[in-house]
Structure formats: C-alpha cells, structure tokens
Design an enzyme around this catalytic site. Sequence first.
Site, mmCIF file in Angstrom:
data_model
loop_
_atom_site.group_PDB
_atom_site.id
_atom_site.type_symbol
_atom_site.label_atom_id
_atom_site.label_comp_id
_atom_site.label_asym_id
_atom_site.label_seq_id
_atom_site.Cartn_x
_atom_site.Cartn_y
_atom_site.Cartn_z
ATOM 1 N N SER A 182 -31.251 5.880 70.110
ATOM 2 C CA SER A 182 -30.818 4.865 69.083
ATOM 3 C C SER A 182 -30.152 3.672 69.458
ATOM 4 O O SER A 182 -29.353 3.841 69.974
ATOM 5 C CB SER A 182 -29.899 5.512 68.020
ATOM 6 O OG SER A 182 -29.759 4.692 67.004
ATOM 7 N N HIS A 218 -35.799 4.040 69.198
ATOM 8 C CA HIS A 218 -35.594 4.039 67.833
ATOM 9 C C HIS A 218 -34.530 2.962 67.348
ATOM 10 O O HIS A 218 -33.560 2.674 68.047
ATOM 11 C CB HIS A 218 -34.689 5.535 67.736
ATOM 12 C CG HIS A 218 -34.482 5.769 66.146
ATOM 13 N ND1 HIS A 218 -35.444 6.402 65.265
ATOM 14 C CD2 HIS A 218 -33.616 5.536 65.463
ATOM 15 C CE1 HIS A 218 -35.041 6.409 64.090
ATOM 16 N NE2 HIS A 218 -33.733 5.822 64.222
ATOM 17 N N ASP A 255 -32.471 1.251 64.000
ATOM 18 C CA ASP A 255 -31.770 1.568 62.923
ATOM 19 C C ASP A 255 -31.560 0.298 62.020
ATOM 20 O O ASP A 255 -30.525 -0.543 62.615
ATOM 21 C CB ASP A 255 -30.514 2.404 62.979
ATOM 22 C CG ASP A 255 -30.747 4.059 63.245
ATOM 23 O OD1 ASP A 255 -31.589 4.514 62.681
ATOM 24 O OD2 ASP A 255 -30.155 4.557 64.340
ATOM 25 N N MET A 297 -30.045 -1.378 58.737
ATOM 26 C CA MET A 297 -29.366 -1.106 57.531
ATOM 27 C C MET A 297 -29.121 -2.580 56.624
ATOM 28 O O MET A 297 -28.951 -3.495 57.405
ATOM 29 C CB MET A 297 -28.082 -0.493 58.007
ATOM 30 C CG MET A 297 -28.088 0.747 58.801
ATOM 31 S SD MET A 297 -26.474 1.819 59.233
ATOM 32 C CE MET A 297 -27.019 2.407 60.531
ATOM 33 N N HIS A 334 -36.429 2.727 61.681
ATOM 34 C CA HIS A 334 -35.930 3.391 60.665
ATOM 35 C C HIS A 334 -35.406 2.319 59.654
ATOM 36 O O HIS A 334 -34.163 1.998 59.765
ATOM 37 C CB HIS A 334 -35.018 4.257 61.216
ATOM 38 C CG HIS A 334 -34.315 5.150 60.042
ATOM 39 N ND1 HIS A 334 -33.080 6.119 60.570
ATOM 40 C CD2 HIS A 334 -34.722 5.519 58.896
ATOM 41 C CE1 HIS A 334 -32.872 6.910 59.293
ATOM 42 N NE2 HIS A 334 -33.693 6.321 58.233
ATOM 43 N N MET A 374 -33.422 1.616 56.694
ATOM 44 C CA MET A 374 -32.112 2.227 55.714
ATOM 45 C C MET A 374 -31.868 1.103 54.933
ATOM 46 O O MET A 374 -30.919 0.710 54.746
ATOM 47 C CB MET A 374 -31.080 2.942 56.557
ATOM 48 C CG MET A 374 -31.328 4.215 57.331
ATOM 49 S SD MET A 374 -29.886 4.617 58.198
ATOM 50 C CE MET A 374 -30.461 3.843 59.779
ATOM 51 N N MET A 381 -32.732 13.721 58.101
ATOM 52 C CA MET A 381 -31.266 13.270 58.489
ATOM 53 C C MET A 381 -30.494 14.709 58.393
ATOM 54 O O MET A 381 -30.391 15.322 57.465
ATOM 55 C CB MET A 381 -30.860 12.445 57.191
ATOM 56 C CG MET A 381 -31.613 10.962 57.540
ATOM 57 S SD MET A 381 -31.552 10.191 58.851
ATOM 58 C CE MET A 381 -30.060 9.803 58.973
ATOM 59 N N GLY A 411 -26.451 5.926 57.350
ATOM 60 C CA GLY A 411 -25.463 4.960 57.209
ATOM 61 C C GLY A 411 -24.145 5.082 57.420
ATOM 62 O O GLY A 411 -23.193 4.237 57.449
ATOM 63 N N PHE A 412 -23.657 6.317 57.377
ATOM 64 C CA PHE A 412 -22.184 6.565 57.313
ATOM 65 C C PHE A 412 -21.932 7.315 58.902
ATOM 66 O O PHE A 412 -22.554 8.244 59.227
ATOM 67 C CB PHE A 412 -21.878 7.749 56.450
ATOM 68 C CG PHE A 412 -22.074 7.349 54.963
ATOM 69 C CD1 PHE A 412 -20.698 6.862 54.376
ATOM 70 C CD2 PHE A 412 -23.256 7.326 54.334
ATOM 71 C CE1 PHE A 412 -20.758 6.547 52.806
ATOM 72 C CE2 PHE A 412 -23.430 6.898 53.082
ATOM 73 C CZ PHE A 412 -22.076 6.531 52.262
ATOM 74 N N GLY A 413 -20.825 6.559 59.579
ATOM 75 C CA GLY A 413 -20.384 7.097 60.815
ATOM 76 C C GLY A 413 -19.548 8.417 60.784
ATOM 77 O O GLY A 413 -19.020 8.541 59.792
ATOM 78 N N GLY A 414 -19.458 8.924 62.060
ATOM 79 C CA GLY A 414 -18.402 10.040 61.963
ATOM 80 C C GLY A 414 -18.642 11.186 61.464
ATOM 81 O O GLY A 414 -17.597 11.929 60.946
ATOM 82 N N ASP A 465 -32.138 13.091 63.169
ATOM 83 C CA ASP A 465 -31.296 11.850 63.398
ATOM 84 C C ASP A 465 -30.037 12.413 62.717
ATOM 85 O O ASP A 465 -29.684 12.765 61.584
ATOM 86 C CB ASP A 465 -31.735 10.493 62.925
ATOM 87 C CG ASP A 465 -30.855 9.437 63.130
ATOM 88 O OD1 ASP A 465 -30.065 9.453 64.017
ATOM 89 O OD2 ASP A 465 -31.198 8.331 62.810
ATOM 90 N N GLY A 466 -28.938 12.119 63.657
ATOM 91 C CA GLY A 466 -27.615 12.466 63.240
ATOM 92 C C GLY A 466 -26.739 13.360 64.023
ATOM 93 O O GLY A 466 -27.206 14.797 63.740
ATOM 94 N N GLY A 467 -25.976 13.226 64.951
ATOM 95 C CA GLY A 467 -25.253 14.395 65.464
ATOM 96 C C GLY A 467 -25.994 15.148 66.399
ATOM 97 O O GLY A 467 -25.719 16.388 67.006
ATOM 98 N N GLY A 482 -27.617 8.854 69.741
ATOM 99 C CA GLY A 482 -26.858 7.583 70.252
ATOM 100 C C GLY A 482 -25.810 7.676 71.224
ATOM 101 O O GLY A 482 -26.120 7.769 72.392
ATOM 102 N N SER A 483 -24.794 8.286 70.669
ATOM 103 C CA SER A 483 -23.509 8.367 71.606
ATOM 104 C C SER A 483 -23.818 9.182 72.858
ATOM 105 O O SER A 483 -23.059 8.909 73.853
ATOM 106 C CB SER A 483 -22.352 8.700 70.747
ATOM 107 O OG SER A 483 -22.532 10.174 70.261
#
Length: 229
Positions: free
Chosen positions: A19, A44, A46, A48, A77, A79, A148, A153-156, A182-184, A204-205
């Site tokens: 990402s 990928h 994103d 937003m 993607h 969003m 998802m 759109g929300f981090g953390g 996607d996500g975590g 991503g991270s």
Amino acid sequence: MSQDKLELIRNAGPSVLPSLLLCDFGDLKTELARLEDAGTRVLHLDVMDGHFVPNLTYGMPIVEGIRRHSDLPMDVHLMISDPLRYAQPMVDAGADLLTFHVEAVEDAGAVAREIRSMGAAVGVALNPDTDLSALDGCLDEVDMVLVMSVDAGFGGQSFNPVALAKLAALKQSHPDLLLEIDGGINLKTIAAARAAGCDLFVVGSAIFKQDDYAAAIAGLDAEIAGGVS
C-alpha cells in the site's frame, strides 16, 4: 485497462500488495524500483477524499506519476463519496483495477457496470460493520471483493476478525471471485486471511516500516504459504 492486466492480477495471487500510502513520495521512483526488486507484482493505491473517510490522500497526478515509472498493475481503492465522478480520470491516469465502496453508492451493480465500460477491472469494498448482504446484486458484476478488516480511512485500528468470516463465506459462494483484504495485515494476521480464502493482501507498515522490503515481503509470503487456503 486490458484483459491482460486483469489476468496479471489474477495470476499474481496469492500475493502481497504494498500500500503506497506509506511510501516516500519524495523519492517515488526509487520506492517503486525497490518494490519491484523485492518481487512486487501488483501495486495498491488508497485514494481518500476527506468526505467519505476523514483522511485526504492523493489523486490522479500520483497515479500518473506511478504509471510513468512502473508497468505493474495498479489496484486503486477509491475511498470516496462519488466514485463515478473520478473513475474515468483514474482510468485515464493508468489505474487498472478500480475498487469502490458499497457504502458510498445506491446501486453497486450499476456503478460496477459503468466502471467496466471505461475499460477497467472492477472491485467492490465493504467495511467491517457492513453485512455481506449489501453486496447482493453486484457480485456477478465485479472481478474482486475487498474485505476491510478495519474501517476505511481510520488509522491505528486493530484487525477485526469479522473479515475472516466474510472471506470464507465469499469463497464458498463465489469460488472464482478474487478476494482481497486490507487493514492490519502483518506477520501475525496474514496466514489466517489466506486460510479463509483470500488471494490479495494489502500491506502497509509491515513493509514500509522495515529497512529491507525484500525480506519483509519474503516473510509475509512465507506466512501465506503456511496458511494455504
């Protein structure tokens, strides 16, 4: 978008999709080269809009810039609140697969058909709290479903295991449909997603916060292999 690019995406699975949201946009050409050298087969992006989701990222110029420096398929993607408003410009900029959110539109099937008429492959995404029934009427119109595992759109946020149940249900009901998550997604969660039937894993991270992209992707690939669907 040619059918060849869709086949490249299909044939890439199971695969890690970096990402680019976390990449160094000040040195984008080098970042793309590092990712390709690390074995990346699909990118990928994103997008937003600060409306459908609270964050604001980038638009067509970044897609165009990436296309100038890479021939890899681009999974974009969206969003955003009005995906059809920007779909054709995104395709013109170089997007190969456009994914919109079912929560953002009234008739997902009609939106999917319109995007396909622009020459792109089509994906539909849904957030963790959205029931799979929201996809009724559009699954036969899309090439991929993006499940998802965090709210778009929300981090953390923490990985929500409801995504695994959705993946398993979709794999059972539509075995030929591409499935993405996607996500975590990291070394702790990616194997379970593969075991649930996922084909494409947005990361991503777990890549961009590592010094060695190749080692990071190789480690994720090893976990995917261990979670054979």
